[in-house]
Write a protein that holds these residues in place. Structure first.
Motif, PDB file in Angstrom:
ATOM      1  N   GLY A 131       4.195  -0.929   3.256  1.00 49.87           N
ATOM      2  CA  GLY A 131       3.637   0.393   3.017  1.00 49.87           C
ATOM      3  C   GLY A 131       4.679   1.480   3.214  1.00 49.87           C
ATOM      4  O   GLY A 131       5.883   1.222   3.232  1.00 49.87           O
ATOM      5  N   THR A 132       4.198   2.706   3.342  1.00 48.25           N
ATOM      6  CA  THR A 132       5.079   3.826   3.628  1.00 48.25           C
ATOM      7  C   THR A 132       5.499   3.749   5.094  1.00 48.25           C
ATOM      8  O   THR A 132       4.657   3.663   5.978  1.00 48.25           O
ATOM      9  CB  THR A 132       4.369   5.155   3.337  1.00 48.25           C
ATOM     10  N   LEU A 133       6.806   3.780   5.322  1.00 51.07           N
ATOM     11  CA  LEU A 133       7.354   3.520   6.647  1.00 51.07           C
ATOM     12  C   LEU A 133       7.745   4.798   7.381  1.00 51.07           C
ATOM     13  O   LEU A 133       8.283   5.729   6.786  1.00 51.07           O
ATOM     14  CB  LEU A 133       8.584   2.618   6.545  1.00 51.07           C
ATOM     15  N   ILE A 134       7.479   4.807   8.673  1.00 47.54           N
ATOM     16  CA  ILE A 134       7.913   5.865   9.577  1.00 47.54           C
ATOM     17  C   ILE A 134       9.054   5.323  10.438  1.00 47.54           C
ATOM     18  O   ILE A 134       8.987   4.188  10.927  1.00 47.54           O
ATOM     19  CB  ILE A 134       6.755   6.331  10.482  1.00 47.54           C
ATOM     20  N   GLU A 135      10.081   6.112  10.638  1.00 53.80           N
ATOM     21  CA  GLU A 135      11.174   5.696  11.521  1.00 53.80           C
ATOM     22  C   GLU A 135      10.717   5.710  12.979  1.00 53.80           C
ATOM     23  O   GLU A 135       9.851   6.496  13.373  1.00 53.80           O
ATOM     24  CB  GLU A 135      12.375   6.635  11.376  1.00 53.80           C
ATOM     25  N   TYR A 136      11.330   4.827  13.751  1.00 54.95           N
ATOM     26  CA  TYR A 136      11.107   4.799  15.196  1.00 54.95           C
ATOM     27  C   TYR A 136      12.379   5.217  15.923  1.00 54.95           C
ATOM     28  O   TYR A 136      13.489   4.922  15.483  1.00 54.95           O
ATOM     29  CB  TYR A 136      10.688   3.398  15.649  1.00 54.95           C
ATOM     30  N   ASP A 137      12.205   5.887  17.037  1.00 57.61           N
ATOM     31  CA  ASP A 137      13.316   6.235  17.909  1.00 57.61           C
ATOM     32  C   ASP A 137      13.364   5.240  19.063  1.00 57.61           C
ATOM     33  O   ASP A 137      12.320   4.859  19.625  1.00 57.61           O
ATOM     34  CB  ASP A 137      13.154   7.652  18.457  1.00 57.61           C
ATOM     35  N   ARG A 195       7.319   6.632  17.863  1.00 57.99           N
ATOM     36  CA  ARG A 195       7.224   7.118  16.492  1.00 57.99           C
ATOM     37  C   ARG A 195       7.948   8.445  16.327  1.00 57.99           C
ATOM     38  O   ARG A 195       7.890   9.311  17.201  1.00 57.99           O
ATOM     39  CB  ARG A 195       5.753   7.304  16.087  1.00 57.99           C
ATOM     40  N   SER A 196       8.610   8.602  15.173  1.00 60.53           N
ATOM     41  CA  SER A 196       9.202   9.884  14.807  1.00 60.53           C
ATOM     42  C   SER A 196       8.321  10.525  13.738  1.00 60.53           C
ATOM     43  O   SER A 196       7.267   9.995  13.384  1.00 60.53           O
ATOM     44  CB  SER A 196      10.625   9.672  14.260  1.00 60.53           C
ATOM     45  N   GLY A 197       8.757  11.633  13.213  1.00 61.63           N
ATOM     46  CA  GLY A 197       8.069  12.268  12.092  1.00 61.63           C
ATOM     47  C   GLY A 197       8.830  12.106  10.794  1.00 61.63           C
ATOM     48  O   GLY A 197       8.587  12.852   9.843  1.00 61.63           O
ATOM     49  N   ARG A 198       9.725  11.122  10.736  1.00 62.83           N
ATOM     50  CA  ARG A 198      10.599  10.930   9.579  1.00 62.83           C
ATOM     51  C   ARG A 198      10.204   9.687   8.789  1.00 62.83           C
ATOM     52  O   ARG A 198       9.914   8.634   9.363  1.00 62.83           O
ATOM     53  CB  ARG A 198      12.056  10.788  10.030  1.00 62.83           C
ATOM     54  N   LEU A 199      10.214   9.819   7.458  1.00 63.79           N
ATOM     55  CA  LEU A 199       9.965   8.670   6.606  1.00 63.79           C
ATOM     56  C   LEU A 199      11.223   7.825   6.458  1.00 63.79           C
ATOM     57  O   LEU A 199      12.344   8.332   6.474  1.00 63.79           O
ATOM     58  CB  LEU A 199       9.528   9.116   5.207  1.00 63.79           C
ATOM     59  N   VAL A 200      11.017   6.522   6.274  1.00 62.99           N
ATOM     60  CA  VAL A 200      12.097   5.630   5.865  1.00 62.99           C
ATOM     61  C   VAL A 200      12.036   5.541   4.343  1.00 62.99           C
ATOM     62  O   VAL A 200      11.145   4.920   3.773  1.00 62.99           O
ATOM     63  CB  VAL A 200      11.936   4.228   6.474  1.00 62.99           C
ATOM     64  N   THR A 210       0.810  -1.210   0.000  1.00 64.06           N
ATOM     65  CA  THR A 210       0.000   0.000   0.000  1.00 64.06           C
ATOM     66  C   THR A 210       0.846   1.264   0.000  1.00 64.06           C
ATOM     67  O   THR A 210       1.963   1.276   0.517  1.00 64.06           O
ATOM     68  CB  THR A 210      -0.918   0.003   1.250  1.00 64.06           C
ATOM     69  N   GLY A 211       0.290   2.329  -0.571  1.00 61.12           N
ATOM     70  CA  GLY A 211       0.920   3.627  -0.449  1.00 61.12           C
ATOM     71  C   GLY A 211       0.655   4.260   0.899  1.00 61.12           C
ATOM     72  O   GLY A 211       1.310   5.226   1.293  1.00 61.12           O
ATOM     73  N   GLY A 212      -0.314   3.715   1.637  1.00 63.16           N
ATOM     74  CA  GLY A 212      -0.639   4.220   2.961  1.00 63.16           C
ATOM     75  C   GLY A 212       0.412   3.858   3.990  1.00 63.16           C
ATOM     76  O   GLY A 212       1.383   3.147   3.707  1.00 63.16           O
ATOM     77  N   GLY A 213       0.200   4.343   5.198  1.00 67.20           N
ATOM     78  CA  GLY A 213       1.138   4.070   6.271  1.00 67.20           C
ATOM     79  C   GLY A 213       1.145   2.607   6.658  1.00 67.20           C
ATOM     80  O   GLY A 213       0.081   2.003   6.864  1.00 67.20           O
ATOM     81  N   THR A 214       2.317   2.027   6.765  1.00 65.62           N
ATOM     82  CA  THR A 214       2.438   0.609   7.094  1.00 65.62           C
ATOM     83  C   THR A 214       1.726   0.278   8.394  1.00 65.62           C
ATOM     84  O   THR A 214       0.938  -0.681   8.462  1.00 65.62           O
ATOM     85  CB  THR A 214       3.927   0.225   7.208  1.00 65.62           C
ATOM     86  N   GLU A 215       1.987   1.053   9.452  1.00 63.02           N
ATOM     87  CA  GLU A 215       1.434   0.721  10.762  1.00 63.02           C
ATOM     88  C   GLU A 215      -0.079   0.907  10.803  1.00 63.02           C
ATOM     89  O   GLU A 215      -0.782   0.171  11.505  1.00 63.02           O
ATOM     90  CB  GLU A 215       2.105   1.562  11.845  1.00 63.02           C
ATOM     91  N   PHE A 216      -0.595   1.868  10.054  1.00 62.32           N
ATOM     92  CA  PHE A 216      -2.046   2.068  10.004  1.00 62.32           C
ATOM     93  C   PHE A 216      -2.725   0.842   9.400  1.00 62.32           C
ATOM     94  O   PHE A 216      -3.701   0.317   9.945  1.00 62.32           O
ATOM     95  CB  PHE A 216      -2.378   3.322   9.189  1.00 62.32           C
ATOM     96  N   VAL A 217      -2.210   0.362   8.274  1.00 62.86           N
ATOM     97  CA  VAL A 217      -2.823  -0.794   7.608  1.00 62.86           C
ATOM     98  C   VAL A 217      -2.584  -2.071   8.411  1.00 62.86           C
ATOM     99  O   VAL A 217      -3.467  -2.932   8.510  1.00 62.86           O
ATOM    100  CB  VAL A 217      -2.296  -0.926   6.170  1.00 62.86           C
ATOM    101  N   ARG A 218      -1.400  -2.201   9.004  1.00 64.89           N
ATOM    102  CA  ARG A 218      -1.132  -3.389   9.821  1.00 64.89           C
ATOM    103  C   ARG A 218      -2.117  -3.526  10.978  1.00 64.89           C
ATOM    104  O   ARG A 218      -2.440  -4.637  11.405  1.00 64.89           O
ATOM    105  CB  ARG A 218       0.293  -3.321  10.383  1.00 64.89           C
ATOM    106  N   ALA A 219      -2.602  -2.407  11.495  1.00 69.42           N
ATOM    107  CA  ALA A 219      -3.511  -2.439  12.640  1.00 69.42           C
ATOM    108  C   ALA A 219      -4.837  -3.115  12.305  1.00 69.42           C
ATOM    109  O   ALA A 219      -5.522  -3.620  13.207  1.00 69.42           O
ATOM    110  CB  ALA A 219      -3.760  -1.020  13.157  1.00 69.42           C
TER     111      ALA A 219
END
Length: 299
Positions: free
Chosen positions: A181-187, A197-202, A157-166
């Protein structure tokens, strides 16, 4: 036996092509039976707005009610006022990143809980049904048939990975690890060990060539079936169709204004060089007409 398969698909060339592929796939080694489905507009309704955008806007309204200063940020002011000119001037990418910032600091578990809470109560704005029931019945039937034939069914998906995984397990029977999907970096924090969650894309948003690259890097196997609906899915469908042995590229054409919507879906992070429906016809993909080929759209 074939008459009992895919009951929501009307008899015709499209259904015949899908059934022929299912039959032929039984000669493919199980390890190579991989299917990749786009999500928005392919597995569930994406109009008049993406479900994830509705989720973000719901979170924005809650945040603005608790802290009115949130409304002063240009991206949020445009969204809350519904100023389409301002939204267009700011651009989808900048707005998406601003909305992503609302969840900075949340743990993966908290973000999943927020997503599921929203999906449990949110309704589609025009169809008069809960968002979670806006999945396409014919696609769920196809997923069931693929799984019965030992396919690995994935969501790309082009959507957020974690949103769809939920929600992927509940809605499609697809486990979280099979969602790309589109990935967000974690700290990471060490004391105590914690992810936030960060505000940065992978990398880039998961559209176009990024989909093919991420299929390889995250799944490690080339699909023999790919299903999509927009210009953002083009390369994924080309990748599947170009493989050896039985392959199938399925494109959903949204041409049913009475039961769903009528439009040609486009990529969101780049400009399509030609309409995806023209691409599908030119390349010989199997194009699904929602109006002609699906007896039922929603359950």
């Amino acid at each position: 036996m074939s008459d009992q398969l895919l009951p929501s698909w009307r008899p015709g060339a499209t259904r015949d092509a899908v059934l022929a592929f299912l039959d032929a796939s039984e000669d493919v080694p199980v390890a190579d039976r991989v299917a990749c489905f786009d999500n928005d507009g392919t597995l569930w309704c994406e109009r008049p707005s993406y479900v994830q955008l509705d989720f973000f806007l719901d979170a924005l309204r809650t945040s603005a009610a608790a802290d009115p200063s949130v409304k002063e940020q240009a991206e949020f002011a445009a969204l809350l006022s519904g100023d389409q000119q301002a939204i267009g001037d700011i651009g989808l990418e900048r707005i998406a990143m601003a909305l992503t910032g609302l969840f900075v600091g949340l743990s993966p578990q908290d973000f999943t809980a927020r997503t599921r809470e929203f999906m449990a109560r949110a309704d589609h704005p025009t169809l008069g049904r809960p968002h979670r029931t806006c999945t396409y019945v014919p696609m769920l039937e196809l997923i069931d048939e693929l799984r019965r034939r030992d396919f690995s069914v994935t969501v790309v998906t082009g959507g957020g990975t974690e949103f769809v995984r939920a929600v992927s397990q509940e809605l499609y029977g697809v486990p979280p690890e099979a969602v790309v999907g589109t990935l967000i970096e974690y700290d990471y924090e060490a004391d105590p060990p914690r992810l936030s969650r960060s505000g940065r894309l992978v990398g880039a948003a998961n559209e176009g060539t990024a989909k093919v690259s991420n299929i390889q890097t995250q799944l490690g196997r080339r699909p023999i079936l790919a299903v999509g609906n927009s210009g953002g899915d083009r390369e994924m469908l080309e990748w599947a169709a170009g493989g050896d042995g039985p392959t199938l590229a399925l494109l959903v054409n949204h041409d049913d204004a009475e039961r769903e919507f009528s439009y040609v879906s486009t990529a969101q992070t780049f400009t399509d060089p030609e309409p995806i429906t023209d691409v599908g016809a030119r390349l010989g993909w199997t194009v699904i007409s929602m109006a002609r080929d699906w007896e039922t759209i929603f359950d």
